[in-house]
Write a protein that holds these residues in place. Structure first.
Motif, PDB file in Angstrom:
ATOM      1  N   ARG A 274       0.522  -1.275   0.059  1.00  0.00           N
ATOM      2  CA  ARG A 274       0.078  -0.462   0.008  1.00  0.00           C
ATOM      3  C   ARG A 274       0.841   0.995   0.130  1.00  0.00           C
ATOM      4  N   PRO A 275       0.751   1.879  -0.593  1.00  0.00           N
ATOM      5  CA  PRO A 275       1.242   3.331  -0.406  1.00  0.00           C
ATOM      6  C   PRO A 275       1.727   3.940   0.909  1.00  0.00           C
ATOM      7  N   GLY A 276       3.262   4.505   0.850  1.00  0.00           N
ATOM      8  CA  GLY A 276       4.024   4.433   2.555  1.00  0.00           C
ATOM      9  C   GLY A 276       4.824   3.962   2.571  1.00  0.00           C
ATOM     10  N   ILE A 277       4.289   3.121   2.597  1.00  0.00           N
ATOM     11  CA  ILE A 277       4.755   1.628   3.327  1.00  0.00           C
ATOM     12  C   ILE A 277       6.577   1.928   3.378  1.00  0.00           C
ATOM     13  N   ARG A 284      11.871   5.663   9.456  1.00  0.00           N
ATOM     14  CA  ARG A 284      12.583   5.215  10.459  1.00  0.00           C
ATOM     15  C   ARG A 284      14.081   5.193   9.884  1.00  0.00           C
ATOM     16  N   LEU A 285      14.508   4.659   8.825  1.00  0.00           N
ATOM     17  CA  LEU A 285      15.656   4.521   9.316  1.00  0.00           C
ATOM     18  C   LEU A 285      16.745   5.609   9.226  1.00  0.00           C
ATOM     19  N   ALA A 322      16.870  -3.975  14.193  1.00  0.00           N
ATOM     20  CA  ALA A 322      16.821  -3.642  15.208  1.00  0.00           C
ATOM     21  C   ALA A 322      15.273  -2.302  15.345  1.00  0.00           C
ATOM     22  N   ALA A 323      15.473  -1.227  14.463  1.00  0.00           N
ATOM     23  CA  ALA A 323      15.326  -0.407  13.617  1.00  0.00           C
ATOM     24  C   ALA A 323      13.717  -1.102  13.122  1.00  0.00           C
ATOM     25  N   LEU A 324      14.387  -1.304  11.944  1.00  0.00           N
ATOM     26  CA  LEU A 324      13.367  -2.536  11.552  1.00  0.00           C
ATOM     27  C   LEU A 324      11.789  -3.595  12.426  1.00  0.00           C
ATOM     28  N   GLU A 325      12.858  -3.859  13.422  1.00  0.00           N
ATOM     29  CA  GLU A 325      11.634  -5.160  13.624  1.00  0.00           C
ATOM     30  C   GLU A 325      11.083  -4.452  14.915  1.00  0.00           C
ATOM     31  N   SER A 326      11.083  -2.486  15.503  1.00  0.00           N
ATOM     32  CA  SER A 326      10.489  -2.279  16.019  1.00  0.00           C
ATOM     33  C   SER A 326       9.288  -2.168  15.040  1.00  0.00           C
ATOM     34  N   GLU A 330       4.443  -2.590  13.788  1.00  0.00           N
ATOM     35  CA  GLU A 330       3.080  -1.852  13.001  1.00  0.00           C
ATOM     36  C   GLU A 330       3.008  -2.070  11.696  1.00  0.00           C
ATOM     37  N   LEU A 331       3.777  -2.422  10.783  1.00  0.00           N
ATOM     38  CA  LEU A 331       3.157  -2.360   9.520  1.00  0.00           C
ATOM     39  C   LEU A 331       2.555  -4.073   8.972  1.00  0.00           C
TER      40      LEU A 331
END
Length: 411
Positions: A274-277, A284-285, A322-326, A330-331
Motif C-alpha cells: 500500500r502507498p507510504g510503506i 525510520r532509518l 532493531a529499527a526495522l523490527e520495531s 506496526e506495518l
C-alpha cells in the motif's frame, strides 16, 4: 605568497619513525621547489582501530563524544612527530589540530560534516615560511567539542583545505601507486589508471574501493580540486582525478571495478502493498541516521504483500535490524531478515544507460561462472550486483578479464 600545495599522508605512510621521516622529506622537497606546503596526516598505522577496540574493552557502548575525543589523539601524535621530523632536518614546521587549523564541523559525533574552514592561522604560518602539519579527520563543533569526520576523514580534511586555500593541487600519498582497474591485491594483473573522472572515482569510492573517501571526491568535484593519488614510497606518477572533460570518451567504456564486503542485506518480509510503506521504512532509518543503499521492492504477490530489501554498512547492521523490527509490527510485516554473507561487485564507467550491451555482458559473465545475483542497481556510471560473499572475488576477476582491463588494455 608561494602557491600552496596540500599533501595528505595516510596511516600506512606514517606508520613508523622511518616512514614519517620519508614523508617529511617529500614535504621538504616540495617546499624547496617553491610551494607553500600544508600536510594533512592520518593516525599512524592501525592506531584508530586500536583506539576503538580499546574503548569497546572499557564499554560495550562507548559514549560518542568521548569516543571522538579518544580517536582524535591518533592524528595529534602524527602531526607532532611530523613537525619534529621536519625541524630535525632544519626546516621550520608547526603542528595544528583540526580546531587549531580552523576546521569546524557539526555535532554528529564519529560521522560529522565540515561546516566551515577559517584558515587564518594556516595562512599566517605559511607566510612565516613553515610547513604546516594539520591533523586530518577532525574538527570543532558549535559546543567547542572535538568531533571526527568518519572513516577516511583525513581525505576530506585535505581536499576541503585545498579548496579553501585555493591550492594548486592536492596530493594523496598512500601505500598503492594510484587508482587501479581493480584491487591489485585480488586481481594480480590490475592496471594503474593515469587518470579518472571525479564522477567515476566517486562511484568507485562509494562502491567499496578504499583508495579515497567518497565525501572527499564530492568536495573535489564541487570546487574543482585536482587530486593526484600516488605512492608514498615510490617516485612514480600516480592517478589524476580530474573533470570528465579532460578524459576523452566516445562510447561506453568500463574503466574500473570495485568490491565491497563491508555491507549486509536487510529485508523486511511480506509488507502490505500500500502507498507510504517504503516512506515509513526509510523515515525510520533516517531518524536513526542509518544509511541505506540499493533499495529494492519486489512485485506484490497475490496476497497483496511484497518484500523490501536494502544494503547498509556492516557497522549499522544491528541498529538497522532493531529499527526495522520495531516497525515490522506496526506495518504488519512477517519478519526482518539479515544476510551477512554478501558482497557488492560494481562495474564503473560511462554511458551505461545508452549501451545495454554493458549490462548484458555483466550479467552474462556472472551467469557463465555460476554466480547468482541477489540485487541489481544501475546508473549511467555504474552497475552494482549483490552476490554471495564466497563468489565475490571470482566475480571480480571474471568481470575484469571479460572487459579487457588487464595491463596492456585500453586506458
Amino acid at each position: 605568497m608561494r602557491p600552496i600545495l596540500v599533501m595528505k599522508f595516510g596511516g600506512t605512510s606514517v606508520a613508523d619513525p622511518e616512514k614519517i621521516q620519508l614523508a617529511a622529506a617529500r614535504a621538504i622537497a616540495a617546499r624547496k621547489a617553491g610551494a607553500g606546503v600544508v600536510v594533512v596526516v592520518s593516525a599512524p598505522g592501525e592506531m584508530t582501530d586500536e583506539l576503538i577496540t580499546l574503548a569497546h574493552r572499557v564499554s560495550k557502548d562507548p559514549d560518542a563524544r568521548e569516543l571522538d575525543a579518544l580517536m582524535a589523539t591518533g592524528e595529534q601524535i602524527s602531526i607532532a612527530l611530523f613537525a619534529i621530523a621536519c625541524r630535525d632536518r632544519g626546516v621550520p614546521a608547526i603542528s595544528l589540530t583540526g580546531p587549531q587549523a580552523g576546521i569546524y564541523a557539526d555535532d554528529r559525533h564519529t560521522r560529522s560534516t565540515i561546516t566551515a574552514i577559517k584558515p587564518d592561522k594556516i595562512r599566517a604560518e605559511l607566510k612565516a615560511g613553515k610547513i604546516v602539519a594539520v591533523a586530518g579527520f577532525q574538527g570543532l563543533n558549535a559546543k567547542a567539542d572535538i568531533t571526527t569526520l568518519g572513516r577516511g576523514g583525513s581525505d576530506l580534511s585535505a581536499v576541503a583545505l585545498a579548496a579553501v586555500l585555493k591550492a594548486k593541487g592536492c596530493e594523496i600519498f598512500t601505500d598503492v601507486k594510484g587508482v587501479y582497474t581493480a584491487d591489485p591485491r585480488i586481481v594480480a594483473d590490475a592496471r594503474k589508471l593515469p587518470s579518472i573522472s571525479y564522477e567515476e572515482m566517486l562511484e568507485l569510492a562509494a562502491s567499496g574501493a578504499q583508495v579515497m573517501q567518497a565525501r572527499s571526491i564530492e568536495v573535489a568535484r564541487r570546487f574543482g580540486v585536482r587530486i593526484h593519488v600516488r605512492s608514498a614510497f615510490h617516485e612514480v606518477p600516480g592517478t589524476w582525478i580530474v573533470p570528465a572533460k579532460e578524459i576523452p570518451m566516445e562510447e561506453a567504456v568500463v574503466s574500473s571495478l570495485a568490491l565491497d564486503k563491508g555491507e549486509v542485506r536487510l529485508s523486511i518480509v511480506e509488507v502490505p502493498d500500500r502507498p507510504g510503506i517504503a516512506a515509513d521504512i526509510l523515515a525510520r532509518l533516517a531518524e536513526r541516521d542509518i544509511p541505506a543503499d540499493m533499495i529494492v521492492q519486489s512485485a506484490p504477490t497475490h496476497a497483496g504483500v511484497n518484500d523490501i530489501s536494502f544494503m547498509t554498512p556492516r557497522s549499522f547492521a544491528a541498529k538497522a535490524k532493531a529499527a526495522l523490527e520495531s516497525l515490522a509490527g506496526e506495518l504488519k510485516a512477517t519478519r526482518v531478515d539479515i544476510h551477512e554473507q554478501v558482497a557488492k561487485v560494481t562495474v564503473v564507467g560511462t554511458g551505461f544507460r545508452r549501451h545495454a550491451k554493458v549490462a548484458a555482458r555483466v550479467f552474462g559473465v556472472l551467469a557463465k561462472n555460476g554466480i547468482n545475483i541477489q540485487m541489481i542497481s544501475t546508473s549511467d556510471l555504474k552497475i552494482s550486483c549483490v552476490v554471495d560473499q564466497k563468489h565475490a572475488e571470482p566475480a571480480l576477476k571474471a568481470l575484469h578479464k571479460a572487459f579487457g582491463l588487464s595491463r596492456g588494455g585500453r586506458r
